[in-house]
Scaffold this active site. Structure first.
Site, short mmCIF file in Angstrom:
data_model
loop_
_atom_site.label_atom_id
_atom_site.label_comp_id
_atom_site.label_asym_id
_atom_site.label_seq_id
_atom_site.Cartn_x
_atom_site.Cartn_y
_atom_site.Cartn_z
N LYS A 241 5.74 45.47 22.76
CA LYS A 241 7.26 46.07 22.86
C LYS A 241 7.56 46.13 21.38
CE LYS A 241 10.84 46.58 25.58
NZ LYS A 241 10.82 47.73 26.68
N ASP B 238 6.40 47.86 29.28
CA ASP B 238 7.13 48.34 30.60
C ASP B 238 6.62 49.54 31.12
OD1 ASP B 238 8.25 49.31 28.23
OD2 ASP B 238 10.37 49.25 28.98
N TYR C 18 3.56 31.95 23.99
CA TYR C 18 2.92 30.61 24.48
C TYR C 18 2.37 29.70 23.55
CZ TYR C 18 2.83 32.92 29.10
OH TYR C 18 3.25 33.50 30.30
#
Ligand code: ATP
Length: 362
Positions: free
Chosen positions: A193, A227, A126
């Site tokens: 991640k 995830d 962002y």
């Protein structure tokens, strides 16, 4: 109890004035003496002052150091992408804290949920640095990346820049550990991640591990790939305590957490910087419910409880949260939480019920 305190109050748009008004009444019912500096941002500010984010509102928050805020809309005429993001940037509110606690009486498929999502709020996905498909700048960027890396991006791509810094990662990791210690939490889990994005999420993970081992060895620490974390949160939310993660993941997992505890009407939040903190419910302006006396003020009230604790009024904050919990446990809930066929309270009646319990507890 300490002497008189000052806080900024931003009613906001849509259901904001109602739910913030409820939270203010509940704070006052705790007996804590607060002088409120009421300031507008959003639609009301644009109409009255010609800007959606007036400097006086920012100055008040800088001065008082704390604000209780309602949701605000971003009018197109404001010229801002988001009033909320502009406010967070102006005050460098780098940590977003979303406690997700399930209270008895709130319909949920879970028995126990009590976790805190801490989201880095200034970088990650962002940054707001974006390149539109087909422009000269985007073509140049694509050419530069191709030449520098040997990897060619499709020409018809739009590009958004993700950045993660060592400094930004260190301060959010420290914030998470300090939060865990201050609130008697048992574990910090960093999520990322890093297996795919080695130089951004990888840096975040490396720095979080370093902060954990060098500065907070007494707090249990683990990491989970984002995830996998999402799957585990759905299966066993009770296995987690404090979660810390970069901006986009934090945004998504905060909403997931709100879903675990009864929805956005219930979920509180706080945005923290080094010089100021702004407390607000997770939900938006919900304009279709505005002025109808049916919005759930729980998120705003629980945000106010966080604010009281942040101001050092821990006992009052705990009493406010307990009064909300007792009201809900007694089956006194607004329409969004009422089981079908059961009666629901309006915003005002729910607020009366919470304040009555606070009055009795004093
Ligand atoms: P915004 O554009 O400001 O985000 P929105 O209405 O699109 O506003 P939310 O306010 O986040 O988005 O809410 C989506 C829906 O959730 C609302 O339309 C409403 O039905 C419900 N909702 C949100 N907050 C509350 C609340 N406090 N009490 C009851 N229902 C709520």
């Amino acid at each position: 109890m300490t002497g008189r305190r000052t806080a900024t109050l931003i009613p906001g748009d849509g259901i904001g004035p109602e739910v913030v008004g409820s939270a203010r009444r509940a704070v006052e019912a705790t007996g804590v003496d607060i002088r409120w500096e009421v300031r507008e941002i959003g639609l009301a500010a644009l109409a009255r002052e010609g800007t959606a984010l007036p400097p006086e509102a920012l100055a008040s928050i800088r001065e008082t150091g704390v604000a209780l805020k309602g949701p605000v809309a971003t009018p197109v005429e404001s010229g801002l992408r988001s009033v909320n993001v502009a406010l967070r940037q102006a005050l460098d509110l780098y940590a977003c804290v979303r406690p997700c606690r399930l209270y008895p009486g709130v319909p949920s498929v879970y028995d126990e949920v009590d976790l805190v999502v801490i989201r880095e709020n200034t970088e990650g996905m962002y940054t707001g640095i974006e390149f539109e498909m087909g422009t000269t700048e985007t073509k140049e960027l694509i050419r530069f990346i191709g030449e520098a890396t040997g990897k060619w991006i499709r020409e018809d791509s739009g590009v958004s820049i993700k950045t993660i810094s060592e400094q930004g990662s260190a301060r959010i990791a420290r914030f998470a550990f300090e939060h865990a210690i201050r609130h008697g939490r048992k574990k910090v889990t960093a999520s990322h991640k890093a297996n795919i994005m080695k130089f951004s999420d990888g840096l975040f993970l490396e720095v979080a591990r370093r902060v954990a081992s060098e500065e907070f060895p007494q707090v249990p620490f683990e990491d989970r790939i984002i995830d996998a974390l999402c799957m585990m949160l759905i299966q066993r939310p009770e296995a987690f305590d404090v979660l810390v993660m970069p901006n986009l993941y934090g945004d998504v997992v905060s909403e997931l957490g709100a879903g675990l505890i009864g929805g956005i009407g219930v979920a509180p939040g706080g945005h923290f910087g080094d010089g100021a903190a702004v407390f607000e419910a997770t939900h938006g302006t919900a304009p279709k419910h505005a002025g109808a006396d049916r919005a759930n003020p729980m998120g705003a009230m629980l945000s106010a409880a966080m604010m009281l604790r942040h101001m050092g009024e821990t006992e009052a904050g705990d009493r406010l949260e307990a009064a909300v919990a007792a009201t809900v446990a007694a089956g006194e809930v607004t329409a969004d939480l009422a089981l079908s066929g059961h009666p629901a309270l309006g915003t005002r009646a729910f607020t009366d019920a919470v304040c009555y319990r606070l009055g009795k507890g004093r």
